[in-house]
Design a protein around this motif. Structure first.
Motif, mmCIF file in Angstrom:
data_model
loop_
_atom_site.group_PDB
_atom_site.id
_atom_site.type_symbol
_atom_site.label_atom_id
_atom_site.label_comp_id
_atom_site.label_asym_id
_atom_site.label_seq_id
_atom_site.Cartn_x
_atom_site.Cartn_y
_atom_site.Cartn_z
ATOM 1 N N PHE A 85 -5.364 -3.760 9.233
ATOM 2 C CA PHE A 85 -5.272 -2.307 9.339
ATOM 3 C C PHE A 85 -6.515 -1.649 8.769
ATOM 4 N N LYS A 86 -6.950 -0.584 9.448
ATOM 5 C CA LYS A 86 -8.021 0.257 8.934
ATOM 6 C C LYS A 86 -7.377 1.318 8.043
ATOM 7 N N GLU A 87 -8.214 1.937 7.241
ATOM 8 C CA GLU A 87 -7.758 2.991 6.344
ATOM 9 C C GLU A 87 -6.994 4.080 7.106
ATOM 10 N N THR A 88 -7.539 4.508 8.236
ATOM 11 C CA THR A 88 -6.926 5.603 8.995
ATOM 12 C C THR A 88 -5.580 5.215 9.610
ATOM 13 N N ASP A 89 -5.291 3.916 9.716
ATOM 14 C CA ASP A 89 -3.992 3.479 10.227
ATOM 15 C C ASP A 89 -2.856 3.865 9.281
ATOM 16 N N PHE A 90 -3.196 4.072 8.020
ATOM 17 C CA PHE A 90 -2.156 4.411 7.043
ATOM 18 C C PHE A 90 -1.793 5.889 7.059
ATOM 19 N N PHE A 91 -2.632 6.743 7.631
ATOM 20 C CA PHE A 91 -2.322 8.171 7.660
ATOM 21 C C PHE A 91 -1.037 8.463 8.436
ATOM 22 N N PRO A 92 -0.875 7.958 9.684
ATOM 23 C CA PRO A 92 0.382 8.252 10.387
ATOM 24 C C PRO A 92 1.583 7.562 9.736
ATOM 25 N N MET A 93 1.374 6.368 9.179
ATOM 26 C CA MET A 93 2.485 5.687 8.494
ATOM 27 C C MET A 93 2.953 6.516 7.312
ATOM 28 N N TYR A 94 2.006 6.952 6.504
ATOM 29 C CA TYR A 94 2.338 7.757 5.327
ATOM 30 C C TYR A 94 3.039 9.053 5.750
ATOM 31 N N ALA A 95 2.493 9.722 6.750
ATOM 32 C CA ALA A 95 3.067 10.991 7.213
ATOM 33 C C ALA A 95 4.518 10.812 7.671
ATOM 34 N N ASP A 96 4.787 9.752 8.429
ATOM 35 C CA ASP A 96 6.152 9.500 8.899
ATOM 36 C C ASP A 96 7.086 9.150 7.746
ATOM 37 N N VAL A 106 0.849 -1.192 0.000
ATOM 38 C CA VAL A 106 0.000 0.000 0.000
ATOM 39 C C VAL A 106 0.886 1.245 0.000
ATOM 40 N N LEU A 107 1.880 1.262 0.866
ATOM 41 C CA LEU A 107 2.757 2.433 0.975
ATOM 42 C C LEU A 107 3.612 2.616 -0.277
ATOM 43 N N ARG A 108 4.063 1.520 -0.864
ATOM 44 C CA ARG A 108 4.853 1.640 -2.097
ATOM 45 C C ARG A 108 3.993 2.130 -3.253
ATOM 46 N N SER A 109 2.709 1.788 -3.243
ATOM 47 C CA SER A 109 1.818 2.282 -4.297
ATOM 48 C C SER A 109 1.616 3.794 -4.172
ATOM 49 N N LEU A 110 2.002 4.350 -3.041
ATOM 50 C CA LEU A 110 1.913 5.794 -2.802
ATOM 51 C C LEU A 110 3.258 6.487 -3.033
ATOM 52 N N ASN A 111 4.128 5.809 -3.760
ATOM 53 C CA ASN A 111 5.453 6.328 -4.116
ATOM 54 C C ASN A 111 6.380 6.502 -2.921
ATOM 55 N N LEU A 112 6.191 5.682 -1.902
ATOM 56 C CA LEU A 112 7.113 5.658 -0.774
ATOM 57 C C LEU A 112 7.970 4.399 -0.906
ATOM 58 N N ASN A 113 9.062 4.368 -0.192
ATOM 59 C CA ASN A 113 9.970 3.240 -0.297
ATOM 60 C C ASN A 113 10.321 2.714 1.095
ATOM 61 N N PRO A 114 9.338 2.198 1.819
ATOM 62 C CA PRO A 114 9.633 1.732 3.181
ATOM 63 C C PRO A 114 10.407 0.418 3.191
ATOM 64 N N THR A 115 11.284 0.284 4.154
ATOM 65 C CA THR A 115 11.931 -1.012 4.365
ATOM 66 C C THR A 115 10.967 -1.890 5.148
ATOM 67 N N ASN A 116 11.260 -3.172 5.178
ATOM 68 C CA ASN A 116 10.433 -4.085 5.978
ATOM 69 C C ASN A 116 10.441 -3.666 7.439
ATOM 70 N N ALA A 117 11.599 -3.242 7.937
ATOM 71 C CA ALA A 117 11.705 -2.830 9.339
ATOM 72 C C ALA A 117 10.803 -1.632 9.633
ATOM 73 N N MET A 118 10.719 -0.688 8.699
ATOM 74 C CA MET A 118 9.857 0.487 8.901
ATOM 75 C C MET A 118 8.397 0.066 9.014
ATOM 76 N N VAL A 119 7.983 -0.844 8.151
ATOM 77 C CA VAL A 119 6.589 -1.288 8.149
ATOM 78 C C VAL A 119 6.293 -2.106 9.402
ATOM 79 N N GLU A 120 7.235 -2.921 9.808
ATOM 80 C CA GLU A 120 7.042 -3.739 11.010
ATOM 81 C C GLU A 120 6.944 -2.878 12.262
ATOM 82 N N LYS A 121 7.543 -1.696 12.216
ATOM 83 C CA LYS A 121 7.451 -0.759 13.338
ATOM 84 C C LYS A 121 5.993 -0.406 13.652
#
Length: 159
Positions: free
Chosen positions: A67-78, A39-54
């Motif tokens: 995960f709910k939709e709103t759970d991705f807002f803080p992930m994306y922001a960070d 999901v995050l990579r489809s938003l042009n981000l490049n998270p490592t596995n460790a970042m996502v596992e955080k």
């Protein structure tokens, strides 16, 4: 332009919602944590596995966390603040250091070394899959042109 509590614009929130909907396979407004990085990579981000596992996502196993939709807002922001994602120019500069003859090529062994030892470690199977998709076949001297490899690699992150 108004922003939400995470500093995201309405446009960014809509993009997150759209990407989320693609991975909401069962239509239950939930995405399996296994797909969080996608999901995050489809938003042009490049998270490592460790970042996502955080954030509690399980990279290797399905069904451990939803995960709910709103759970991705803080992930994306960070993650959008993370400037250490590597760019095309960074990859080209790295590969240039392995280009002994300055002819735009590196050996397959050197490219395998880079993929398996630098940054987030890749297993042999993963590395072989990436090479099959992104790299040209080695020539008789086991050389691979790295410019096209970098272009293909980075194309997925540019959107």
């Amino acid at each position: 332009m108004s922003t939400n509590e995470f500093g995201l614009s309405a446009r960014e929130c809509e993009r997150i919602k759209f990407s989320f909907s693609i991975y909401d396979f069962e239509g239950k407004n939930m995405v399996d944590g296994f797909y969080a990085a996608d999901v995050l990579r489809s938003l042009n981000l490049n998270p490592t596995n460790a970042m996502v596992e955080k954030y509690g996502a399980s990279v290797g196993k399905k069904g451990e966390k939803l995960f709910k939709e709103t759970d991705f807002f803080p992930m994306y922001a960070d993650l959008k603040k993370d400037k250490d994602q590597g760019s095309y120019e960074d990859f080209m500069e790295l590969l240039l250091t392995y280009d002994k003859f300055e002819d735009g090529q590196v050996t397959l062994m050197e490219l395998e070394y880079i993929l398996s030892n630098l940054g987030e470690k890749l297993e042999k199977k993963e590395m072989d899959e990436w090479l099959k998709i992104l790299a040209e076949k080695p020539d008789d001297d086991d050389q691979i042109p790295y410019r096209s490899f970098c272009e293909k690699l980075c194309a997925g992150f540019r959107g």
